[in-house]
Design a protein around this motif. Sequence first.
Motif, PDB file in Angstrom:
ATOM      1  N   SER B  40       0.820  -1.202   0.000  1.00 19.71           N
ATOM      2  CA  SER B  40       0.000   0.000   0.000  1.00 19.71           C
ATOM      3  C   SER B  40       0.862   1.264   0.000  1.00 19.71           C
ATOM      4  N   GLY B  41       0.468   2.219  -0.817  1.00 16.76           N
ATOM      5  CA  GLY B  41       1.175   3.493  -0.846  1.00 16.76           C
ATOM      6  C   GLY B  41       2.407   3.511  -1.727  1.00 16.76           C
ATOM      7  N   GLY B  43       2.491   3.543  -4.924  1.00 15.57           N
ATOM      8  CA  GLY B  43       2.312   4.321  -6.147  1.00 15.57           C
ATOM      9  C   GLY B  43       1.607   3.598  -7.278  1.00 15.57           C
ATOM     10  N   LYS B  44       0.958   2.483  -6.981  1.00 15.11           N
ATOM     11  CA  LYS B  44       0.289   1.710  -8.047  1.00 15.11           C
ATOM     12  C   LYS B  44      -0.826   2.522  -8.703  1.00 15.11           C
ATOM     13  N   THR B  45      -1.704   3.087  -7.844  1.00 16.13           N
ATOM     14  CA  THR B  45      -2.805   3.877  -8.386  1.00 16.13           C
ATOM     15  C   THR B  45      -2.272   5.074  -9.153  1.00 16.13           C
ATOM     16  N   THR B  46      -1.272   5.718  -8.577  1.00 17.60           N
ATOM     17  CA  THR B  46      -0.689   6.881  -9.240  1.00 17.60           C
ATOM     18  C   THR B  46      -0.183   6.506 -10.632  1.00 17.60           C
TER      19      THR B  46
HETATM   20  N1  ATP Z   1      -4.369  13.087  -4.157  1.00 22.00           N
HETATM   21  C1  ATP Z   1      -3.195  12.913  -3.485  1.00 22.00           C
HETATM   22  N2  ATP Z   1      -2.573  13.978  -2.947  1.00 22.00           N
HETATM   23  C2  ATP Z   1      -1.410  13.838  -2.280  1.00 22.00           C
HETATM   24  N3  ATP Z   1      -0.786  12.665  -2.096  1.00 22.00           N
HETATM   25  C3  ATP Z   1      -1.339  11.562  -2.612  1.00 22.00           C
HETATM   26  C4  ATP Z   1      -2.588  11.629  -3.331  1.00 22.00           C
HETATM   27  N4  ATP Z   1      -2.906  10.382  -3.726  1.00 22.00           N
HETATM   28  C5  ATP Z   1      -1.913   9.580  -3.277  1.00 22.00           C
HETATM   29  N5  ATP Z   1      -0.971  10.271  -2.618  1.00 22.00           N
HETATM   30  C6  ATP Z   1       0.259   9.725  -2.027  1.00 22.00           C
HETATM   31  O1  ATP Z   1       1.014   9.115  -3.049  1.00 22.00           O
HETATM   32  C7  ATP Z   1       1.547   7.887  -2.617  1.00 22.00           C
HETATM   33  C8  ATP Z   1       1.152   6.795  -3.555  1.00 22.00           C
HETATM   34  O2  ATP Z   1      -0.248   6.637  -3.504  1.00 22.00           O
HETATM   35  P1  ATP Z   1      -1.021   5.592  -4.397  1.00 22.00           P
HETATM   36  O3  ATP Z   1      -2.473   5.843  -4.175  1.00 22.00           O
HETATM   37  O4  ATP Z   1      -0.529   5.658  -5.790  1.00 22.00           O
HETATM   38  O5  ATP Z   1      -0.583   4.204  -3.728  1.00 22.00           O
HETATM   39  P2  ATP Z   1      -1.148   2.751  -4.008  1.00 22.00           P
HETATM   40  O6  ATP Z   1       0.024   1.917  -4.319  1.00 22.00           O
HETATM   41  O7  ATP Z   1      -2.230   2.773  -5.008  1.00 22.00           O
HETATM   42  O8  ATP Z   1      -1.713   2.346  -2.585  1.00 22.00           O
HETATM   43  P3  ATP Z   1      -2.953   1.401  -2.235  1.00 22.00           P
HETATM   44  O9  ATP Z   1      -2.489   0.013  -2.461  1.00 22.00           O
HETATM   45  O10 ATP Z   1      -3.213   1.683  -0.801  1.00 22.00           O
HETATM   46  O11 ATP Z   1      -4.088   1.788  -3.118  1.00 22.00           O
HETATM   47  C9  ATP Z   1       1.072   7.685  -1.198  1.00 22.00           C
HETATM   48  O12 ATP Z   1       2.132   8.045  -0.332  1.00 22.00           O
HETATM   49  C10 ATP Z   1      -0.061   8.620  -1.038  1.00 22.00           C
HETATM   50  O13 ATP Z   1      -0.111   9.120   0.276  1.00 22.00           O
END
Ligand code: ATP
Lengths: 287, 252
Positions: B40-41, B43-46
């Motif tokens: 989690s966190g 950056g996958k969604t990003t």
């Molecule tokens: N809208 C936003 N504004 C600021 N920071 C963000 C935003 N969205 C995500 N982040 C930060 O960017 C980083 C990556 O987030 P992301 O959502 O891409 O993770 P993830 O791998 O998809 O996590 P998860 O498995 O929990 O969905 C995290 O540290 C998060 O706190």
Amino acid sequence: MRKDKVFKIILLLSGFLIVALLSGIFLSLVFSSIPSIKEFGINFLFSKDWDPVNNKFGALPFLIGTLLTSVISLLISIPFSLSISIFLSEILKNKLISNIFQTFVELIAGIPSVIVGLWGLFILAPFMRTLQLKLGIQPIGVGIFTASIILSIMIIPYSASIGKEVISMVPTEVKEGAISLGATEFETLKSVTLPFSFNGIFAGFLLSFGRAFGETMAVTMVIGNSNKIPDSIFSPGQTMASLIANEFTEATTKLYTSSLIEIGLILFIVSMLINILGRLIIRRFKF
Amino acid sequence: MENIILKIINLNAYYGNQKVLKNVDLEIYENRVTTILGPSGCGKTTLIRCINRLHELSPGARIEGQILLKGEDLYQIEPMIVRQKIGMVFQKPNPFPTMTIYDNVIAGYILSGIKLSKEEKDKIVEESLIKSGLWDEVKENLFKKGTFLSGGQQQRLCIARALAMKPEILLLDEPTSALDPVATSVIEELIIELKKSVTTVLVTHNIGQAGRVSDYTAFFYLGELVEFGKTTEMFTVPKSKKTEEYLIGKIG
Ligand SMILES: Nc1ncnc2c1ncn2[C@@H]1O[C@H](COP(=O)(O)OP(=O)(O)OP(=O)(O)O)[C@@H](O)[C@H]1O
Ligand SMILES: [Mg+2]
């Protein structure tokens, strides 16, 4: 434990008090209206004679005046409050600035209505007079339309603020769903965000309509106080609320007083219904 | 030999000053399922939001680097066009609550004001619902609101809605994380079935799911691409220590 109980009882009592107060007002309005109801029956609503000298009373001119001013003010307010609520919730991305703006909008709602009325009397009415001169209408200045403008200024903050709240409640996922299909921000607003919040926005307009319906002071100051059915939207007129404010001190006979109170009763019932309906819609929207 | 459909070159993504993706180089192969895996966190969604240009909508968000779709720089194309070519399904099912099932499927066309004839609409709706495996369940109720469906059905409706735009790539962001096991396995089968017609990038937390449906896996840790390879190979002999730790449940 004991303190808790005392506290609960106090809360309960104050709750009862509110209910008692409301029903008390309603009942006393009903009782005091009885002479007029007995005398005129349902005709009270359809007669256009308001003639204290001959003890003849009919509410039609004031029903029309109230409906006209509140509907016109609602129509004037819709484009403005809609734009304000969209601007505050969707366009201004900066939360802080948006909140500051919203506070300003709500401050307008806090201006005492007598002050809005003064402004209407000294600034807006002369302006309307010039306008009417140019249009070749009898230049009175005050009247139904002037009152409607004043009312719209007073109700815009209400519907704008409710509109902002409900538009902000549209979930980001739903909006992003539209964006992810290739919709522009405008298309998303038009086809997803606004339909989603339609009920809430509608309720906001309903509640502000209720405000316009019962607003008294400012209207009394700029409506021209004529007890005849207005023959154009620029004519002077009278709303139910302004009539009561204007004539209560003059009501000398029992029937006169009773007729004024019956008008108050109508105003009370309609305002209540509008408010309850608006609140119900908003409640359903939230859950 | 695999066909490269999407090429990510030295991608950095930021939220304000926070750098959440660091020098990512990744190739996505046509008609394959690629899993983005990581704690989690990380950056996958990003990452997938950079691919369909949703990332830039977040306040303060920006990117550096390049993403090429069939050799064409995505950031030189209108974002609306990019999003029509690259569909996305979100973590939480998000059908449009004010629209019928039918309108939900063709929502992409409705929203953008693309005019279709009745026959074209019917055809797109039927095809997309068949592809997403929902047709038999909803064909009697096409004009009911999509929000009456179960969570799994809503998610497949969202997949149908994305497929209706005939995208080249389908991005799925933890599409089953809000669903029960039965609905999850239906969607997993669907993802495998869809390989014939579309390239899929699947974000998941679920290692089992990655193993069941994906051909390739990219493992991310703290915004960096740690390892990329065939899913079967990575899951049996991971090259990196970090990947191994993640796969056996030590991190994440
Ligand atoms: N809208 C936003 N504004 C600021 N920071 C963000 C935003 N969205 C995500 N982040 C930060 O960017 C980083 C990556 O987030 P992301 O959502 O891409 O993770 P993830 O791998 O998809 O996590 P998860 O498995 O929990 O969905 C995290 O540290 C998060 O706190
Ligand atoms: Mg995520």
